[in-house]
Design a protein around this motif. Structure first.
Motif, PDB file in Angstrom:
ATOM      1  N   LYS A  20       0.813  -1.155   0.130  1.00 47.08           N
ATOM      2  CA  LYS A  20       0.042  -0.205   0.017  1.00 47.08           C
ATOM      3  C   LYS A  20       0.892   1.194   0.187  1.00 47.08           C
ATOM      4  N   CYS A  21       2.068   1.050   0.377  1.00 46.06           N
ATOM      5  CA  CYS A  21       3.053   2.233   0.152  1.00 46.06           C
ATOM      6  C   CYS A  21       3.171   3.173  -1.117  1.00 46.06           C
ATOM      7  N   SER A  22       3.012   4.207  -1.296  1.00 49.69           N
ATOM      8  CA  SER A  22       3.051   5.024  -2.396  1.00 49.69           C
ATOM      9  C   SER A  22       4.672   5.196  -2.914  1.00 49.69           C
ATOM     10  N   PHE A  23       5.602   4.798  -1.965  1.00 52.25           N
ATOM     11  CA  PHE A  23       6.939   4.802  -2.286  1.00 52.25           C
ATOM     12  C   PHE A  23       7.351   3.528  -3.062  1.00 52.25           C
ATOM     13  N   ARG A  24       6.488   2.476  -3.079  1.00 56.96           N
ATOM     14  CA  ARG A  24       6.885   1.355  -3.637  1.00 56.96           C
ATOM     15  C   ARG A  24       6.523   1.374  -5.110  1.00 56.96           C
ATOM     16  N   PRO A  25       7.636   0.935  -5.995  1.00 58.25           N
ATOM     17  CA  PRO A  25       7.187   0.914  -7.267  1.00 58.25           C
ATOM     18  C   PRO A  25       6.368  -0.194  -7.754  1.00 58.25           C
ATOM     19  N   PRO A  26       5.574  -0.135  -8.763  1.00 54.16           N
ATOM     20  CA  PRO A  26       4.711  -1.328  -9.162  1.00 54.16           C
ATOM     21  C   PRO A  26       5.484  -2.497  -9.433  1.00 54.16           C
ATOM     22  N   SER A  27       6.404  -2.476 -10.011  1.00 53.97           N
ATOM     23  CA  SER A  27       7.244  -3.810 -10.372  1.00 53.97           C
ATOM     24  C   SER A  27       7.663  -4.512  -9.269  1.00 53.97           C
ATOM     25  N   ALA A  28       7.735  -3.924  -7.839  1.00 61.41           N
ATOM     26  CA  ALA A  28       8.054  -4.688  -6.817  1.00 61.41           C
ATOM     27  C   ALA A  28       6.831  -5.506  -6.105  1.00 61.41           C
ATOM     28  N   ASN A  29       5.809  -5.098  -6.670  1.00 57.96           N
ATOM     29  CA  ASN A  29       4.562  -6.057  -5.985  1.00 57.96           C
ATOM     30  C   ASN A  29       4.476  -7.196  -6.870  1.00 57.96           C
ATOM     31  N   VAL A  30       5.008  -7.693  -7.766  1.00 58.49           N
ATOM     32  CA  VAL A  30       4.827  -8.948  -8.459  1.00 58.49           C
ATOM     33  C   VAL A  30       4.973 -10.287  -7.562  1.00 58.49           C
ATOM     34  N   ASP A  31       6.260 -10.048  -6.884  1.00 52.75           N
ATOM     35  CA  ASP A  31       6.253 -11.336  -5.845  1.00 52.75           C
ATOM     36  C   ASP A  31       5.688 -11.079  -4.486  1.00 52.75           C
ATOM     37  N   ASP A  32       4.649 -10.359  -4.311  1.00 52.85           N
ATOM     38  CA  ASP A  32       4.314 -10.202  -3.118  1.00 52.85           C
ATOM     39  C   ASP A  32       3.294 -11.031  -2.545  1.00 52.85           C
ATOM     40  N   THR A  33       2.955 -11.974  -3.252  1.00 50.75           N
ATOM     41  CA  THR A  33       1.894 -12.993  -2.706  1.00 50.75           C
ATOM     42  C   THR A  33       2.666 -13.734  -1.835  1.00 50.75           C
ATOM     43  N   PRO A  34       2.040 -14.214  -0.544  1.00 52.50           N
ATOM     44  CA  PRO A  34       2.806 -15.180   0.076  1.00 52.50           C
ATOM     45  C   PRO A  34       3.174 -16.511  -0.238  1.00 52.50           C
ATOM     46  N   ALA A  35       4.282 -16.945   0.252  1.00 52.85           N
ATOM     47  CA  ALA A  35       4.676 -18.146   0.012  1.00 52.85           C
ATOM     48  C   ALA A  35       3.552 -19.358   0.391  1.00 52.85           C
ATOM     49  N   PRO A  36       3.451 -20.501  -0.829  1.00 56.49           N
ATOM     50  CA  PRO A  36       2.519 -21.318  -0.404  1.00 56.49           C
ATOM     51  C   PRO A  36       2.919 -22.261   1.093  1.00 56.49           C
ATOM     52  N   ARG A  37       1.688 -22.692   1.652  1.00 55.31           N
ATOM     53  CA  ARG A  37       1.964 -23.418   2.903  1.00 55.31           C
ATOM     54  C   ARG A  37       2.537 -24.909   2.357  1.00 55.31           C
ATOM     55  N   LYS A  38       3.273 -25.222   3.236  1.00 53.78           N
ATOM     56  CA  LYS A  38       3.705 -26.783   3.162  1.00 53.78           C
ATOM     57  C   LYS A  38       2.572 -27.583   3.259  1.00 53.78           C
ATOM     58  N   PRO A  39       2.089 -28.419   2.287  1.00 53.09           N
ATOM     59  CA  PRO A  39       1.229 -29.319   2.227  1.00 53.09           C
ATOM     60  C   PRO A  39       1.280 -30.390   3.369  1.00 53.09           C
ATOM     61  N   THR A  40      -0.135 -30.519   4.186  1.00 51.23           N
ATOM     62  CA  THR A  40       0.014 -31.634   5.162  1.00 51.23           C
ATOM     63  C   THR A  40       0.135 -33.037   4.640  1.00 51.23           C
ATOM     64  N   THR A  41       0.110 -33.885   5.606  1.00 51.23           N
ATOM     65  CA  THR A  41       0.299 -35.287   5.096  1.00 51.23           C
ATOM     66  C   THR A  41      -0.915 -35.569   4.343  1.00 51.23           C
ATOM     67  N   THR A  42      -2.292 -35.242   4.971  1.00 52.07           N
ATOM     68  CA  THR A  42      -3.642 -35.454   4.423  1.00 52.07           C
ATOM     69  C   THR A  42      -3.555 -34.717   3.126  1.00 52.07           C
ATOM     70  N   ALA A  43      -3.170 -33.607   2.923  1.00 49.25           N
ATOM     71  CA  ALA A  43      -3.154 -33.150   1.662  1.00 49.25           C
ATOM     72  C   ALA A  43      -2.422 -33.755   0.562  1.00 49.25           C
ATOM     73  N   LEU A  44      -1.125 -34.190   1.036  1.00 54.80           N
ATOM     74  CA  LEU A  44      -0.208 -34.889   0.103  1.00 54.80           C
ATOM     75  C   LEU A  44      -0.864 -36.166  -0.268  1.00 54.80           C
ATOM     76  N   PHE A  45      -1.496 -37.077   0.653  1.00 49.70           N
ATOM     77  CA  PHE A  45      -2.182 -38.269   0.154  1.00 49.70           C
ATOM     78  C   PHE A  45      -3.369 -38.199  -0.851  1.00 49.70           C
ATOM     79  N   LYS A  46      -4.271 -37.034  -0.559  1.00 50.42           N
ATOM     80  CA  LYS A  46      -5.392 -36.783  -1.407  1.00 50.42           C
ATOM     81  C   LYS A  46      -4.687 -36.430  -2.868  1.00 50.42           C
ATOM     82  N   LYS A  47      -3.688 -35.482  -2.748  1.00 48.63           N
ATOM     83  CA  LYS A  47      -3.045 -35.226  -4.181  1.00 48.63           C
ATOM     84  C   LYS A  47      -2.566 -36.438  -4.806  1.00 48.63           C
TER      85      LYS A  47
END
Length: 212
Positions: free
Chosen positions: A108-135
């Motif tokens: 939200k900072c006005s100092f921050r260039p738009p190009s810096a927001n490309v990788d602003d998404t949070p890192a994916p969570r490590k899948p749980t054992t149940t999620a890995l089994f379903k996958k």
């Protein structure tokens, strides 16, 4: 101690809370600790700081060692954020100021260039054992479906059935052509059918003998 800007915390006390609270130092914190301290930490209002988040600890250090922006960002002009003052550190927080970097809201900072927001998404969570089994189960099902589709025509699926069993029928010295038996028949039914067929052949053979 209450200052004209709010609540003041000595820089030494703030640094101790950031680096000696059992938290792992991020790359940004490692870089910030090599910059000379310029000021104490001043909050807009007295409150307990949540330093469990790495971005919050980085924002505290940016406030202490950062450079005051000639003109505050849009958020700081609205008094957003916990710190009194708008401070930046080149190469840290992707250009956002200390207040906007608090709680990872640097986008939200006005100092921050738009190009810096490309990788602003949070890192994916490590899948749980149940999620890995379903996958893994889903991947196995897709592989089985693809294998089945490869053996059928696109227009219509063909049900693959086992080839019918064949039995050679022998009568006396004569061997008759194989008798095709349906796979659904039981062994008892197959034996009965073969015996009936043999009896019919014997009757036919006797009739031919009498004619001769």
């Amino acid at each position: 101690m209450v200052d004209k800007g709010g609540y003041r915390m000595a820089s030494g006390e703030a640094i101790e809370k950031v680096y000696y609270d059992g938290q792992k130092a991020t790359k940004a914190l490692q870089a910030l600790e090599n910059i000379w301290v310029k000021r104490d930490l001043i909050l807009r209002e007295p409150k307990e700081l949540n330093l469990s988040r790495p971005s919050n600890r980085e924002a505290v250090m940016m406030t202490i060692v950062g450079t005051a922006a000639p003109t505050e960002c849009k958020s700081c002009t609205k008094k957003d954020g916990p710190f009194d003052g708008c401070f930046v550190v080149p190469g840290v927080a992707r250009g956002s100021c200390n207040n906007c970097h608090w709680n990872s809201e640097g986008i939200k900072c006005s100092f921050r260039p738009p190009s810096a927001n490309v990788d602003d998404t949070p890192a994916p969570r490590k899948p749980t054992t149940t999620a890995l089994f379903k996958k893994k189960a889903a991947a196995t099902a897709m592989t089985a479906t693809a294998a089945q589709d490869a053996t059928t025509t696109p227009a219509q699926a063909v049900t693959m059935t086992p080839a019918p069993a064949a039995a050679n029928v022998t009568v006396g010295n004569f061997e008759v052509l194989p008798l095709i038996l349906p796979p659904s028949m039981t062994n008892a039914q197959k034996r009965l059918l073969i015996q009936t067929f043999q009896n019919m052949i014997i009757v036919l053979e006797n009739s031919l003998t009498d004619m001769v």
